[in-house]
Design an enzyme around this catalytic site. Sequence first.
Site, PDB file in Angstrom:
ATOM      1  N   ASP A 168      -8.910  -5.758   3.938  1.00 50.81           N
ATOM      2  CA  ASP A 168      -7.901  -4.948   4.205  1.00 50.81           C
ATOM      3  C   ASP A 168      -7.024  -4.901   2.986  1.00 50.81           C
ATOM      4  OD1 ASP A 168      -8.100  -4.609   6.898  1.00 50.81           O
ATOM      5  OD2 ASP A 168      -7.190  -6.568   7.368  1.00 50.81           O
ATOM      6  N   HIS A 222      -4.302  -9.360  12.032  1.00 48.79           N
ATOM      7  CA  HIS A 222      -5.972  -9.062  12.284  1.00 48.79           C
ATOM      8  C   HIS A 222      -6.088  -7.281  11.507  1.00 48.79           C
ATOM      9  CE1 HIS A 222      -9.679  -8.680  13.815  1.00 48.79           C
ATOM     10  NE2 HIS A 222      -9.547  -8.901  14.864  1.00 48.79           N
ATOM     11  N   HIS A 227      -8.523 -15.584   5.080  1.00 51.71           N
ATOM     12  CA  HIS A 227      -9.247 -15.227   5.963  1.00 51.71           C
ATOM     13  C   HIS A 227      -9.700 -16.495   6.565  1.00 51.71           C
ATOM     14  CE1 HIS A 227     -12.697 -13.409   8.303  1.00 51.71           C
ATOM     15  NE2 HIS A 227     -12.221 -12.623   7.963  1.00 51.71           N
TER      16      HIS A 227
HETATM   17  N1  ACO Z   1      -0.359 -15.729   2.140  1.00 52.44           N
HETATM   18  C1  ACO Z   1      -0.030 -16.887   1.873  1.00 52.44           C
HETATM   19  N2  ACO Z   1      -0.252 -17.934   2.264  1.00 52.44           N
HETATM   20  C2  ACO Z   1      -1.297 -17.872   3.299  1.00 52.44           C
HETATM   21  C3  ACO Z   1      -1.944 -16.730   3.609  1.00 52.44           C
HETATM   22  C4  ACO Z   1      -1.287 -15.581   2.972  1.00 52.44           C
HETATM   23  N3  ACO Z   1      -2.047 -14.517   3.213  1.00 52.44           N
HETATM   24  N4  ACO Z   1      -3.123 -16.885   4.513  1.00 52.44           N
HETATM   25  C5  ACO Z   1      -2.907 -18.371   4.778  1.00 52.44           C
HETATM   26  N5  ACO Z   1      -1.948 -18.881   3.817  1.00 52.44           N
HETATM   27  C6  ACO Z   1      -1.566 -20.478   3.882  1.00 52.44           C
HETATM   28  C7  ACO Z   1      -1.111 -20.808   4.964  1.00 52.44           C
HETATM   29  O1  ACO Z   1       0.383 -20.747   4.771  1.00 52.44           O
HETATM   30  C8  ACO Z   1      -1.566 -22.321   5.066  1.00 52.44           C
HETATM   31  O2  ACO Z   1      -0.806 -22.827   4.175  1.00 52.44           O
HETATM   32  P1  ACO Z   1      -0.307 -24.550   4.303  1.00 52.44           P
HETATM   33  O3  ACO Z   1      -1.480 -25.238   4.560  1.00 52.44           O
HETATM   34  O4  ACO Z   1       0.445 -25.148   3.208  1.00 52.44           O
HETATM   35  O5  ACO Z   1       0.429 -24.439   5.650  1.00 52.44           O
HETATM   36  C9  ACO Z   1      -2.876 -22.132   4.792  1.00 52.44           C
HETATM   37  O6  ACO Z   1      -3.064 -21.105   3.597  1.00 52.44           O
HETATM   38  C10 ACO Z   1      -3.912 -21.898   5.737  1.00 52.44           C
HETATM   39  O7  ACO Z   1      -3.375 -20.828   6.618  1.00 52.44           O
HETATM   40  P2  ACO Z   1      -3.613 -20.669   8.096  1.00 52.44           P
HETATM   41  O8  ACO Z   1      -2.763 -19.860   8.583  1.00 52.44           O
HETATM   42  O9  ACO Z   1      -4.144 -22.125   8.834  1.00 52.44           O
HETATM   43  O10 ACO Z   1      -5.276 -19.924   8.193  1.00 52.44           O
HETATM   44  P3  ACO Z   1      -6.020 -19.274   9.226  1.00 52.44           P
HETATM   45  O11 ACO Z   1      -7.362 -19.296   9.050  1.00 52.44           O
HETATM   46  O12 ACO Z   1      -5.308 -19.539  10.436  1.00 52.44           O
HETATM   47  O13 ACO Z   1      -5.192 -17.650   9.101  1.00 52.44           O
HETATM   48  C11 ACO Z   1      -5.240 -15.333   8.550  1.00 52.44           C
HETATM   49  C12 ACO Z   1      -5.980 -16.590   8.638  1.00 52.44           C
HETATM   50  C13 ACO Z   1      -4.471 -15.033   9.574  1.00 52.44           C
HETATM   51  C14 ACO Z   1      -6.213 -14.306   7.998  1.00 52.44           C
HETATM   52  C15 ACO Z   1      -4.360 -15.640   7.452  1.00 52.44           C
HETATM   53  O14 ACO Z   1      -4.931 -16.107   5.925  1.00 52.44           O
HETATM   54  C16 ACO Z   1      -3.285 -14.566   7.090  1.00 52.44           C
HETATM   55  O15 ACO Z   1      -2.092 -14.492   7.991  1.00 52.44           O
HETATM   56  N6  ACO Z   1      -3.243 -13.646   6.231  1.00 52.44           N
HETATM   57  C17 ACO Z   1      -2.580 -12.435   6.090  1.00 52.44           C
HETATM   58  C18 ACO Z   1      -2.952 -11.413   7.001  1.00 52.44           C
HETATM   59  C19 ACO Z   1      -4.328 -11.050   6.900  1.00 52.44           C
HETATM   60  O16 ACO Z   1      -4.622 -10.194   5.566  1.00 52.44           O
HETATM   61  N7  ACO Z   1      -5.139 -10.509   7.730  1.00 52.44           N
HETATM   62  C20 ACO Z   1      -6.343  -9.813   7.698  1.00 52.44           C
HETATM   63  C21 ACO Z   1      -7.624 -10.738   7.929  1.00 52.44           C
HETATM   64  S1  ACO Z   1      -8.850 -10.006   7.673  1.00 52.44           S
HETATM   65  C22 ACO Z   1      -9.265  -9.174   9.261  1.00 52.44           C
HETATM   66  O17 ACO Z   1      -8.763  -9.484  10.243  1.00 52.44           O
HETATM   67  C23 ACO Z   1      -9.857  -8.015   9.238  1.00 52.44           C
END
Ligand code: ACO
Length: 429
Positions: free
Chosen positions: A369, A274, A313
């Site tokens: 971010d 987050h 996201h």
């Molecule tokens: N890098 C690589 N792969 C990713 C990323 C990433 N940053 N984010 C998602 N994916 C992939 C997952 O592995 C998944 O792949 P799969 O379908 O092959 O298993 C797919 O994309 C969907 O990902 P989920 O985890 O199901 O997406 P969710 O909506 O639950 O998560 C989140 C969203 C937590 C923001 C995620 O994208 C992430 O971890 N990002 C990196 C951390 C980040 O930047 N957080 C800040 C968010 S903005 C904020 O909170 C202010």
Amino acid sequence: MADSLTITDNRTGETYELPIQYGTYPEYGAAIRCGELRNIKVSEDDFGLMAYDPGFTNTASCKSSITHIDGERGILRYRGYPIEELAEDFSFLDVAYLILNGELPDQSASETWESEITNHSMIHEKIKKFMEGFKYDAHPMGMLVSTVAALSTFYPESRNVEDPDVRALQIRRLVAKIPTIAAYAYRSNVGFPYSYPDNDLSYTGNFLSMMFKMTERRYRPDPALEKALDVLFILHADHEQNCGTNAMRSVGSSHADPYVSIAAAAAALYGPLHGGANEQVLRMLNEIGHVDRVPEYVKRVKAGEFRLMGFGHRVYKNYDPRATILKGMAQEVFELTGRNPQLDIALALEKIALEDEYFVSRKLYPNVDFYSGIIYQSMGFPVEMFPVLFAIPRTIGWLTQWQEMLEDGDQRIARPRQIYTGEDQRSPS
Ligand code: ACO
């Protein structure tokens, strides 16, 4: 077209009609009340159907009139105003007023609001002493979370959450004091004496003064950097039902006071998935170290070794509009502070990711971010302060969401159900 859903339960052959509810417009969201599912039963003593939704990916926990996001189209609006226009033309405090009250302030309301906030920026000397108790290298976000919770003991009347006047006072106190606590946390880490608030400066100017004032009689923030920080604060002020806001509403729904509720929200924000992601982005860029190493890094992300921080996201399946503004702002800030070499790595990373099938097919774009950390770093903030810099402006969003929850007759204590998967009754003998 009837505004309802007809469900046939194939277990019993029974048919049910569930009304569909809308937001302002049908395209802003349509939902059924999950409670209606409880009528769907196989027998009289059956509990009834529930909705199973880990991570609340498709559950509307509330009705809200504060922030609208259209993740597919990359739209973010506070109270109907596009974020781009607010960031361009208004101060953070005016936007905070808008978020809280629903309308932008006229000049007189703006001045009153600013002076109300300014009047509460000092913190009790005992809070200062409390903060001295942390270890020299305590993470400032841990300090913020604990200290804001400790404020609860200084304002016991805040427990009276149903009184609108009491709430209004705590909202002003919290918006005013969070920057002071944040700056004290930093100064404690670096061993500098605390710098008291300067009420003649703007909200962000005063924060910069409390952070960076040294021996000068009066700290004068660079107007361009003060404006840049103000824009960053506007972009982070609210973001509807994210993890931190959900924590705020959930804890607040038990009628816990706003100080401990804000502590819970800030704790949720601290996580690397987050608001802690901006800190992780900088660590990631450091680890990559050079543009040449970007392709190899992306390969490892695709192999599932780790995630690309600052990408992806839950709601945005398009470029995060806040990231667009920040990308442009980074160049302006660097004209003053000198170019941050991390930017070249970030740009290379973004370019490769945006063209790569792995990221394109999953709709993974830079989020807020991705660029904020590089800008904060150029402005002189240490990496540990990044989540704290997120929490300061988000405080008004949390408090407004909390107030909306308390005033919403539909809301009750947050208490989800579960699908039990353990043993049936058994005996140890
Ligand atoms: N890098 C690589 N792969 C990713 C990323 C990433 N940053 N984010 C998602 N994916 C992939 C997952 O592995 C998944 O792949 P799969 O379908 O092959 O298993 C797919 O994309 C969907 O990902 P989920 O985890 O199901 O997406 P969710 O909506 O639950 O998560 C989140 C969203 C937590 C923001 C995620 O994208 C992430 O971890 N990002 C990196 C951390 C980040 O930047 N957080 C800040 C968010 S903005 C904020 O909170 C202010």
